[in-house]
Design a protein around this motif. Sequence first.
Motif, mmCIF file in Angstrom:
data_model
loop_
_atom_site.group_PDB
_atom_site.id
_atom_site.type_symbol
_atom_site.label_atom_id
_atom_site.label_comp_id
_atom_site.label_asym_id
_atom_site.label_seq_id
_atom_site.Cartn_x
_atom_site.Cartn_y
_atom_site.Cartn_z
ATOM 1 N N ASP A 146 0.839 -1.215 0.000
ATOM 2 C CA ASP A 146 0.000 0.000 0.000
ATOM 3 C C ASP A 146 0.863 1.249 0.000
ATOM 4 O O ASP A 146 0.558 2.221 -0.711
ATOM 5 C CB ASP A 146 -0.929 -0.009 1.200
ATOM 6 C CG ASP A 146 -1.940 1.119 1.137
ATOM 7 O OD1 ASP A 146 -2.675 1.195 0.135
ATOM 8 O OD2 ASP A 146 -1.946 1.931 2.091
ATOM 9 N N ALA A 147 1.924 1.257 0.772
ATOM 10 C CA ALA A 147 2.814 2.418 0.789
ATOM 11 C C ALA A 147 3.491 2.598 -0.567
ATOM 12 O O ALA A 147 3.654 3.734 -1.038
ATOM 13 C CB ALA A 147 3.868 2.253 1.883
ATOM 14 N N GLN A 195 2.241 1.754 -3.461
ATOM 15 C CA GLN A 195 1.234 2.277 -4.384
ATOM 16 C C GLN A 195 1.001 3.773 -4.179
ATOM 17 O O GLN A 195 0.757 4.495 -5.132
ATOM 18 C CB GLN A 195 -0.087 1.518 -4.228
ATOM 19 C CG GLN A 195 -0.016 0.074 -4.653
ATOM 20 C CD GLN A 195 0.357 -0.060 -6.139
ATOM 21 O OE1 GLN A 195 -0.113 0.677 -6.976
ATOM 22 N NE2 GLN A 195 1.260 -1.002 -6.407
ATOM 23 N N HIS A 196 1.082 4.237 -2.955
ATOM 24 C CA HIS A 196 0.885 5.670 -2.686
ATOM 25 C C HIS A 196 2.096 6.506 -3.124
ATOM 26 O O HIS A 196 1.951 7.693 -3.415
ATOM 27 C CB HIS A 196 0.598 5.891 -1.196
ATOM 28 C CG HIS A 196 -0.816 5.621 -0.824
ATOM 29 N ND1 HIS A 196 -1.279 4.347 -0.620
ATOM 30 C CD2 HIS A 196 -1.875 6.446 -0.662
ATOM 31 C CE1 HIS A 196 -2.564 4.398 -0.318
ATOM 32 N NE2 HIS A 196 -2.954 5.678 -0.335
ATOM 33 N N LEU A 197 3.280 5.906 -3.135
ATOM 34 C CA LEU A 197 4.466 6.627 -3.560
ATOM 35 C C LEU A 197 4.531 6.795 -5.071
ATOM 36 O O LEU A 197 5.161 7.714 -5.564
ATOM 37 C CB LEU A 197 5.728 5.907 -3.077
ATOM 38 C CG LEU A 197 6.015 6.006 -1.584
ATOM 39 C CD1 LEU A 197 7.228 5.162 -1.241
ATOM 40 C CD2 LEU A 197 6.250 7.447 -1.187
ATOM 41 N N ARG A 198 3.883 5.934 -5.806
ATOM 42 C CA ARG A 198 3.916 6.008 -7.261
ATOM 43 C C ARG A 198 3.056 7.097 -7.686
ATOM 44 O O ARG A 198 2.598 7.857 -8.103
ATOM 45 C CB ARG A 198 3.452 4.702 -7.880
ATOM 46 C CG ARG A 198 4.442 3.592 -7.571
ATOM 47 C CD ARG A 198 3.914 2.297 -8.048
ATOM 48 N NE ARG A 198 4.773 1.853 -9.120
ATOM 49 C CZ ARG A 198 4.448 0.895 -9.944
ATOM 50 N NH1 ARG A 198 3.278 0.338 -9.881
ATOM 51 N NH2 ARG A 198 5.281 0.502 -10.860
#
Length: 90
Positions: free
Chosen positions: A84-85, A87-90
């Motif tokens: 999840d982290a 995916q949020h960084l992309r």
Amino acid sequence: MSALPVLLIVWAVFAACFLALLAYKGQLTRYEEDQLFLNETVSHEQQVQSEIVRKVNRIAPFVRVFGVAAAVMTAGIVGIFTYDAWQHLR
């Protein structure tokens, strides 16, 4: 991310059961002694030690199951959180 709180609650239950079983096992083995009984005059002590060993052997599979379940769930939760982290960084 909505499944993560549920997984954390289930993990907490497994971890609490695992820790409780470890505490119970520690309490049982606290009075266990490594002795070899060669004659029948100390049969009471031998029975006490045999009872302790029987109780420890009875809970050993549960300790393994809850320990493995808590470890697998820990790895899964860390993996989900990392994914999840990422995916949020992309």
